[in-house]
Scaffold this motif. Sequence first.
Motif, PDB file in Angstrom:
ATOM      1  N   LEU A 228       0.862  -1.166   0.000  1.00 35.98           N
ATOM      2  CA  LEU A 228       0.000   0.000   0.000  1.00 35.98           C
ATOM      3  C   LEU A 228       0.907   1.226   0.000  1.00 35.98           C
ATOM      4  O   LEU A 228       1.474   1.601   1.025  1.00 35.98           O
ATOM      5  N   TYR A 229       1.052   1.805  -1.174  1.00 34.79           N
ATOM      6  CA  TYR A 229       2.026   2.884  -1.351  1.00 34.79           C
ATOM      7  C   TYR A 229       1.512   4.189  -0.745  1.00 34.79           C
ATOM      8  O   TYR A 229       0.366   4.558  -0.935  1.00 34.79           O
ATOM      9  N   ASN A 230       2.365   4.867  -0.005  1.00 33.18           N
ATOM     10  CA  ASN A 230       1.967   6.108   0.648  1.00 33.18           C
ATOM     11  C   ASN A 230       3.134   7.082   0.599  1.00 33.18           C
ATOM     12  O   ASN A 230       4.073   6.954   1.364  1.00 33.18           O
ATOM     13  N   GLN A 231       3.072   8.027  -0.304  1.00 40.16           N
ATOM     14  CA  GLN A 231       4.121   9.035  -0.432  1.00 40.16           C
ATOM     15  C   GLN A 231       3.896  10.101   0.635  1.00 40.16           C
ATOM     16  O   GLN A 231       2.888  10.794   0.621  1.00 40.16           O
ATOM     17  N   ILE A 232       4.835  10.211   1.573  1.00 37.15           N
ATOM     18  CA  ILE A 232       4.602  11.122   2.698  1.00 37.15           C
ATOM     19  C   ILE A 232       5.327  12.448   2.533  1.00 37.15           C
ATOM     20  O   ILE A 232       5.186  13.333   3.365  1.00 37.15           O
ATOM     21  N   ASN A 233       6.127  12.610   1.489  1.00 42.02           N
ATOM     22  CA  ASN A 233       6.917  13.835   1.347  1.00 42.02           C
ATOM     23  C   ASN A 233       6.056  15.091   1.423  1.00 42.02           C
ATOM     24  O   ASN A 233       6.400  16.065   2.080  1.00 42.02           O
ATOM     25  N   GLU A 234       4.915  15.088   0.730  1.00 44.93           N
ATOM     26  CA  GLU A 234       4.080  16.281   0.671  1.00 44.93           C
ATOM     27  C   GLU A 234       3.370  16.539   1.997  1.00 44.93           C
ATOM     28  O   GLU A 234       2.959  17.651   2.280  1.00 44.93           O
ATOM     29  N   ARG A 235       3.218  15.513   2.827  1.00 48.01           N
ATOM     30  CA  ARG A 235       2.522  15.661   4.105  1.00 48.01           C
ATOM     31  C   ARG A 235       3.421  16.261   5.164  1.00 48.01           C
ATOM     32  O   ARG A 235       2.950  16.785   6.166  1.00 48.01           O
ATOM     33  N   ALA A 236       4.726  16.149   4.977  1.00 45.65           N
ATOM     34  CA  ALA A 236       5.663  16.573   6.023  1.00 45.65           C
ATOM     35  C   ALA A 236       6.375  17.846   5.596  1.00 45.65           C
ATOM     36  O   ALA A 236       7.174  17.835   4.668  1.00 45.65           O
ATOM     37  N   ALA A 237       6.063  18.938   6.271  1.00 48.79           N
ATOM     38  CA  ALA A 237       6.689  20.212   5.932  1.00 48.79           C
ATOM     39  C   ALA A 237       8.200  20.163   6.135  1.00 48.79           C
ATOM     40  O   ALA A 237       8.950  20.894   5.492  1.00 48.79           O
ATOM     41  N   SER A 238       8.645  19.290   7.051  1.00 43.18           N
ATOM     42  CA  SER A 238      10.072  19.211   7.338  1.00 43.18           C
ATOM     43  C   SER A 238      10.855  18.511   6.237  1.00 43.18           C
ATOM     44  O   SER A 238      12.072  18.652   6.151  1.00 43.18           O
ATOM     45  N   LEU A 239      10.171  17.745   5.391  1.00 43.62           N
ATOM     46  CA  LEU A 239      10.855  17.044   4.304  1.00 43.62           C
ATOM     47  C   LEU A 239      10.839  17.918   3.059  1.00 43.62           C
ATOM     48  O   LEU A 239       9.914  17.900   2.267  1.00 43.62           O
ATOM     49  N   ARG A 240      11.886  18.687   2.895  1.00 43.46           N
ATOM     50  CA  ARG A 240      11.962  19.613   1.777  1.00 43.46           C
ATOM     51  C   ARG A 240      12.478  18.920   0.534  1.00 43.46           C
ATOM     52  O   ARG A 240      13.109  17.871   0.625  1.00 43.46           O
ATOM     53  N   PRO A 241      12.239  19.485  -0.645  1.00 42.86           N
ATOM     54  CA  PRO A 241      12.736  18.855  -1.873  1.00 42.86           C
ATOM     55  C   PRO A 241      14.249  18.660  -1.823  1.00 42.86           C
ATOM     56  O   PRO A 241      14.993  19.539  -1.385  1.00 42.86           O
ATOM     57  N   GLY A 242      14.690  17.480  -2.249  1.00 48.13           N
ATOM     58  CA  GLY A 242      16.115  17.198  -2.291  1.00 48.13           C
ATOM     59  C   GLY A 242      16.696  16.625  -1.017  1.00 48.13           C
ATOM     60  O   GLY A 242      17.910  16.429  -0.929  1.00 48.13           O
ATOM     61  N   VAL A 243      15.867  16.339  -0.016  1.00 52.53           N
ATOM     62  CA  VAL A 243      16.396  15.766   1.217  1.00 52.53           C
ATOM     63  C   VAL A 243      16.893  14.345   0.945  1.00 52.53           C
ATOM     64  O   VAL A 243      16.216  13.556   0.300  1.00 52.53           O
ATOM     65  N   GLU A 244      18.105  14.043   1.397  1.00 55.10           N
ATOM     66  CA  GLU A 244      18.701  12.715   1.247  1.00 55.10           C
ATOM     67  C   GLU A 244      18.691  12.024   2.602  1.00 55.10           C
ATOM     68  O   GLU A 244      19.205  12.558   3.577  1.00 55.10           O
ATOM     69  N   VAL A 245      18.109  10.840   2.651  1.00 61.41           N
ATOM     70  CA  VAL A 245      18.018  10.094   3.901  1.00 61.41           C
ATOM     71  C   VAL A 245      19.148   9.074   3.961  1.00 61.41           C
ATOM     72  O   VAL A 245      19.291   8.239   3.069  1.00 61.41           O
ATOM     73  N   ASN A 246      19.966   9.147   5.006  1.00 63.36           N
ATOM     74  CA  ASN A 246      21.125   8.272   5.147  1.00 63.36           C
ATOM     75  C   ASN A 246      20.842   7.034   5.991  1.00 63.36           C
ATOM     76  O   ASN A 246      21.399   5.973   5.726  1.00 63.36           O
ATOM     77  N   SER A 247      20.009   7.153   7.023  1.00 67.12           N
ATOM     78  CA  SER A 247      19.706   6.006   7.872  1.00 67.12           C
ATOM     79  C   SER A 247      18.467   6.293   8.716  1.00 67.12           C
ATOM     80  O   SER A 247      18.053   7.449   8.879  1.00 67.12           O
ATOM     81  N   PHE A 248      17.892   5.197   9.262  1.00 68.37           N
ATOM     82  CA  PHE A 248      16.731   5.263  10.147  1.00 68.37           C
ATOM     83  C   PHE A 248      17.048   4.547  11.453  1.00 68.37           C
ATOM     84  O   PHE A 248      17.914   3.686  11.506  1.00 68.37           O
ATOM     85  N   ASP A 249      16.283   4.880  12.507  1.00 69.62           N
ATOM     86  CA  ASP A 249      16.228   4.049  13.703  1.00 69.62           C
ATOM     87  C   ASP A 249      14.905   4.323  14.398  1.00 69.62           C
ATOM     88  O   ASP A 249      14.202   5.289  14.079  1.00 69.62           O
ATOM     89  N   GLU A 250      14.572   3.475  15.374  1.00 68.51           N
ATOM     90  CA  GLU A 250      13.265   3.523  16.025  1.00 68.51           C
ATOM     91  C   GLU A 250      13.450   3.467  17.531  1.00 68.51           C
ATOM     92  O   GLU A 250      14.288   2.712  18.041  1.00 68.51           O
ATOM     93  N   ASP A 251      12.667   4.270  18.266  1.00 70.81           N
ATOM     94  CA  ASP A 251      12.747   4.208  19.718  1.00 70.81           C
ATOM     95  C   ASP A 251      11.659   3.294  20.272  1.00 70.81           C
ATOM     96  O   ASP A 251      10.853   2.729  19.522  1.00 70.81           O
ATOM     97  N   SER A 252      11.622   3.142  21.587  1.00 71.18           N
ATOM     98  CA  SER A 252      10.704   2.181  22.208  1.00 71.18           C
ATOM     99  C   SER A 252       9.241   2.599  22.081  1.00 71.18           C
ATOM    100  O   SER A 252       8.348   1.772  22.234  1.00 71.18           O
TER     101      SER A 252
END
Length: 325
Positions: free
Chosen positions: A33-57
């Motif tokens: 179920l594809y969900n493009q979230i870029n437009e929903r998040a004001a903090s994700l500006r065009p050209g943002v490169e994601v290097n890694s993820f992690d998750e808290d408890s």
Amino acid sequence: NVINTLYADRQGNLWIGTNNGVNKIQLCNNEFLYNQINERAASLRPGVEVNSFDEDSKGNIWFATNQGLIKYDNVLNEYIDFSPPQILHVRVNDIFVDKNDDVWLATSGGLNKYSSTYNSFKSYTVKANKSHYLTSNYISSVAKDNDGNVWVATSDKGLFKMVEHNGEPSFHLYRQNKNNLYPKDLIVDKQGYMWAVNYKSINKLNTNTGYFETVFFKKKKENILIYDAFFDTHFWVATNKGLFKWNDKSNSFEFITDVDFSIKGLIAHNENLWLTSNTSLYRYNLKESSLNKIPKYKTPINDFKNKGFITSSNNILFSSYSGYL
């Protein structure tokens, strides 16, 4: 978009970090179920490169990007970004969340620690004329061992272990004999041993001497290049000379199989090792010791970028420059 990294959270969502934002896919009944979230998040500006993820408890997802640190709040369903002066540098190269839910950031301007308890950042940078401290602010990666020590890799001054005594931090340079280490990956295995991996060698910390020791590859070790390393019940290494497995008895990597291509990524799954080259996907059967190339008509992707990723539903996803499989 070029896919840089994948992360499957505990809720069964797949996060796809690209060179132009983040995609989120809900894996439900083996359907995408594809969900493009870029437009929903004001903090994700065009050209943002994601290097890694992690998750808290709490199920919050943290992103290390070239435009700062981004947090997805799992309860509020909101995206919060942190940038200078909150953090030391806009480029966050690596990230991990420890057991206290504190977030450690390897940035191009120093080391940051976000305290989930106090909702604040602490900074660690070069201090002139101070011994046992960082001598470089360009931090390439960060990890934590089983004893709670933070390991900090720099791009130009080597590898450091951070030790706190009465709340005061110190950073101790760790070497391979008398040479500085410049690892691209820091790995803690299931026994708690620290490994520093770069493209030409793998180094294991000798806790008795305090030095990292280069471990050797049996057979075809000349001009070897290391592209990937993976732990399950064994330590597997993908190289331009074939596939290797760590042997505790011989204290070396034993040659498993020869290939006529560079193995760029590997992952173990259900008695198989899945190997990727730049253009193809292979399956190595551990019981039969056989290597088979997956036919092209079954793999529409021909530009694999990373190793596979096992999801919570026990599927494997492979990323590439043009998409995922």
